[in-house]
Design a protein around this motif. Structure first.
Motif, PDB file in Angstrom:
ATOM      1  N   GLU A   1      -8.399  -4.906  -7.317  1.00 48.39           N
ATOM      2  CA  GLU A   1      -7.493  -5.027  -6.170  1.00 48.39           C
ATOM      3  C   GLU A   1      -8.288  -5.146  -4.871  1.00 48.39           C
ATOM      4  OE1 GLU A   1      -3.896  -2.629  -5.809  1.00 48.39           O
ATOM      5  OE2 GLU A   1      -4.422  -1.728  -7.736  1.00 48.39           O
ATOM      6  N   GLN A   2      -7.801  -6.005  -3.960  1.00 47.03           N
ATOM      7  CA  GLN A   2      -8.485  -6.121  -2.676  1.00 47.03           C
ATOM      8  C   GLN A   2      -7.496  -6.097  -1.518  1.00 47.03           C
ATOM      9  OE1 GLN A   2     -11.838  -8.679  -2.548  1.00 47.03           O
ATOM     10  NE2 GLN A   2     -11.982  -8.802  -4.761  1.00 47.03           N
ATOM     11  N   GLY A   3      -6.256  -5.689  -1.821  1.00 47.53           N
ATOM     12  CA  GLY A   3      -5.229  -5.646  -0.759  1.00 47.53           C
ATOM     13  C   GLY A   3      -5.298  -4.350   0.022  1.00 47.53           C
ATOM     14  N   ASP A   4      -4.163  -4.004   0.645  1.00 44.17           N
ATOM     15  CA  ASP A   4      -4.118  -2.784   1.467  1.00 44.17           C
ATOM     16  C   ASP A   4      -4.176  -1.547   0.575  1.00 44.17           C
ATOM     17  OD1 ASP A   4      -3.923  -4.286   3.687  1.00 44.17           O
ATOM     18  OD2 ASP A   4      -1.718  -4.193   3.799  1.00 44.17           O
ATOM     19  N   LEU A   5      -4.853  -0.544   1.075  1.00 46.72           N
ATOM     20  CA  LEU A   5      -4.914   0.721   0.345  1.00 46.72           C
ATOM     21  C   LEU A   5      -3.613   1.500   0.566  1.00 46.72           C
ATOM     22  CD1 LEU A   5      -8.458   1.975   1.393  1.00 46.72           C
ATOM     23  CD2 LEU A   5      -7.792   1.103  -0.840  1.00 46.72           C
ATOM     24  N   PRO A   6      -3.165   2.259  -0.413  1.00 49.16           N
ATOM     25  CA  PRO A   6      -2.031   3.153  -0.142  1.00 49.16           C
ATOM     26  C   PRO A   6      -2.480   4.254   0.828  1.00 49.16           C
ATOM     27  CG  PRO A   6      -2.934   3.578  -2.323  1.00 49.16           C
ATOM     28  CD  PRO A   6      -3.678   2.394  -1.778  1.00 49.16           C
ATOM     29  N   PRO A   7      -1.558   4.838   1.596  1.00 46.41           N
ATOM     30  CA  PRO A   7      -1.990   5.846   2.588  1.00 46.41           C
ATOM     31  C   PRO A   7      -2.486   7.141   1.949  1.00 46.41           C
ATOM     32  CG  PRO A   7       0.406   5.581   2.592  1.00 46.41           C
ATOM     33  CD  PRO A   7      -0.119   4.530   1.673  1.00 46.41           C
ATOM     34  N   SER A   8      -2.015   7.422   0.728  1.00 45.62           N
ATOM     35  CA  SER A   8      -2.427   8.694   0.114  1.00 45.62           C
ATOM     36  C   SER A   8      -2.506   8.567  -1.396  1.00 45.62           C
ATOM     37  CB  SER A   8      -1.426   9.798   0.494  1.00 45.62           C
ATOM     38  OG  SER A   8      -0.168   9.481  -0.050  1.00 45.62           O
ATOM     39  N   ALA A   9      -3.208   9.525  -1.989  1.00 43.32           N
ATOM     40  CA  ALA A   9      -3.328   9.573  -3.454  1.00 43.32           C
ATOM     41  C   ALA A   9      -3.672  11.001  -3.845  1.00 43.32           C
ATOM     42  CB  ALA A   9      -4.448   8.635  -3.926  1.00 43.32           C
ATOM     43  N   ASP A  10      -3.420  11.324  -5.104  1.00 36.00           N
ATOM     44  CA  ASP A  10      -3.835  12.667  -5.560  1.00 36.00           C
ATOM     45  C   ASP A  10      -5.357  12.759  -5.556  1.00 36.00           C
ATOM     46  OD1 ASP A  10      -1.249  13.568  -5.969  1.00 36.00           O
ATOM     47  OD2 ASP A  10      -1.160  12.794  -8.029  1.00 36.00           O
TER      48      ASP A  10
END
Ligand code: FAD
Length: 437
Positions: free
Chosen positions: A27-36
């Motif tokens: 993936e090279q798109g936008d990162l999600p704002p948060s993750a576990d």
């Protein structure tokens, strides 16, 4: 006089393994704002941890500065051993029998874990148990090897067979060693196909892998970690640094503890089946008994010999390294003197000041690294342990998390002393060969 051309017409400065499994864009798109969990790096350590965390229902981001598998995990020699630069006897003398036993039991558990994982995930990666031949570089090394392996057989049940000098050609078409030892249960793998399989399994389990996403900062913010990347920021409940020999200087506590150094390898051109059978008749992986090892193995996917050495040295470029490696292999296996090289490559390894791998958590950041050239089993194993620890499971305990992770005063991550240290190891080995102490 111009030197003979030792490179094939299709010669390339890239790992042999990439012919079947080159590093991949994900993936090279936008990162999600948060993750576990956010994981820095995309090698074995990162992917095994990511897979097991995702299977337990955690949202996991793998953040890789380059392509997935850019690091040592798709560049190494694919030896699957229970290897440590510290011998069982040394550990026993300095830390006691219980510690030495726990270390060597876990090293073997790591080796076995790779076989288990590969079988469970159905990864086609030429995993096998051809055994390893260790060539003794002197009579003193032979005696030392015999003593050490016998101690481990008695204490731990690990099998071995000594090969007398006159029987050397049963294992290797060479006169360079004073005999050696066979460890029959050690394995070998195609490291890049293994990594490719892990990547596929992790993504299938829901792990999101972002490539060309260098992490530029990691900062604790209350109970969370703020992960800054070239593509924006992510807030994670937990973060893992799984960068081993590529550890960036900005993760300064870890950069002060690992010693990055370069490992070099080459592949011959395609050889005849008869020559392959003569060179390494039992198809084993081969190393020698020195600290600064030379290593040789048959490729698992074609009729080429893969080999390495000159670790930590500073070649002008990879063709210069090819010349040096060619000279080395011609001396060890004279049948290869006229053979050309099709690939030469390098990768970053990580040493540590106590020669041990380490797993733990510092200032909110989880880490496992410092594999000292044994990261195929250890990265895979400590990746699992990281996941278990983050999930709060008791199985996450490891002897490699029980000792302090040492550094030295004034060391900030610049490994300027590695070439000197390698020469010192060479000198020590030469002295041991002469004096036997
Ligand atoms: C030539 C060679 C031969 C070897 N042979 C063997 C062998 O036969 N057997 C064995 O057990 N071990 C061997 N090793 C060691 C083994 O390959 C490594 O220990 C192991 O692959 C380390 O895996 P890892 O997942 O921890 O790190 P790596 O696979 O090295 O991955 C680290 C990743 O972190 C990424 N990264 C770094 N900084 C950032 C950042 N800021 N942001 C995002 N990503 C970042 C890098 O790009 C890299 O992809 C060898 C190594 C080399 C180089």
């Amino acid at each position: 006089m111009t030197p003979p051309n030792i490179f094939t017409s299709d010669f390339a400065e890239r790992p042999h393994w990439w012919d079947l499994a080159a590093p991949e864009a994900c993936e090279q798109g936008d990162l999600p704002p948060s993750a576990d969990v956010a994981i820095v790096g995309s090698g074995y350590t990162a992917l095994v941890a990511a897979l097991h965390l995702a299977r337990a229902g955690r949202s996991v981001l793998v953040l890789e500065a380059e392509l997935a598998g850019h690091g040592a995990s798709r560049r190494n020699a694919g030896y699957l051993g229970r290897t440590l630069k510290r011998s069982f006897t040394w550990l026993e003398e300095h830390h006691g029998a219980e510690f030495a036993t726990r270390v060597y039991r876990e090293l073997d558990a790591a080796r076995q874990w790779v076989f288990t994982l590969v079988a469970e995930l159905g990864i086609q990666c030429h995993i096998a148990q051809p055994g390893r031949f260790i060539g003794a570089t002197s009579e003193a090394h032979y005696n030392d090897l015999a003593q050490e392996l016998e101690v481990m057989r008695r204490r731990l049940g690990y099998p071995y067979e000594m090969i007398a000098p006159m029987d050397l050609r049963r294992e290797l078409a060479s006169d360079a060693y004073k005999g050696g030892a066979v460890i029959p249960d050690l394995g070998a793998i195609h490291p890049a196909l293994y990594h490719q399989g892990l990547l596929k399994a992790a993504r299938k389990a829901g792990v999101r892998v972002f490539t060309h996403t260098p992490v530029t900062g990691l900062a604790r913010d209350g109970k969370e970690i703020k992960v800054a990347t070239a593509r924006g920021a992510v807030t994670a409940r937990e973060a893992i640094v799984a960068t081993n020999g590529y550890t960036p200087r900005h993760v300064s506590w870890l950069a002060r503890r690992v010693i990055p150094f370069e490992g070099f390898m080459a592949a011959t051109e395609e050889l005849s089946p008869a020559l392959m059978a003569k060179l390494i008749p039992n198809g084993r992986t081969v190393i020698d008994s020195n600290v600064n090892i030379n290593f040789i193995r048959p490729a698992p996917d074609c009729a080429k010999i893969l080999f390495g050495g000159q670790t930590g040295s500073k070649p002008r470029d990879l063709r210069d390294m090819g010349q040096r490696l060619h000279a080395m292999i011609s001396e060890l296996l004279p049948d290869l003197a006229g053979v050309r090289l099709s690939r030469v490559w390098k990768g970053q390894c990580a040493g540590t000041f106590d020669f041990m791998p380490h797993i733990g958590r510092h200032d909110g950041l989880w880490y496992a690294m410092g594999y000292n050239f044994a990261g195929v089993p250890m990265g895979s194993y400590l990746g699992l342990k990281l996941a278990q620890r983050i999930l709060g499971k008791d199985e996450g305990a490891s002897v490699f998390g029980t000792t302090p992770f040492p550094t030295l005063p004034f060391y900030g991550g610049n490994p300027w002393f590695v070439p000197l240290a390698m020469r010192w190891f060479d000198w020590k080995d030469a002295r041991f060969a002469r004096k036997g102490t």
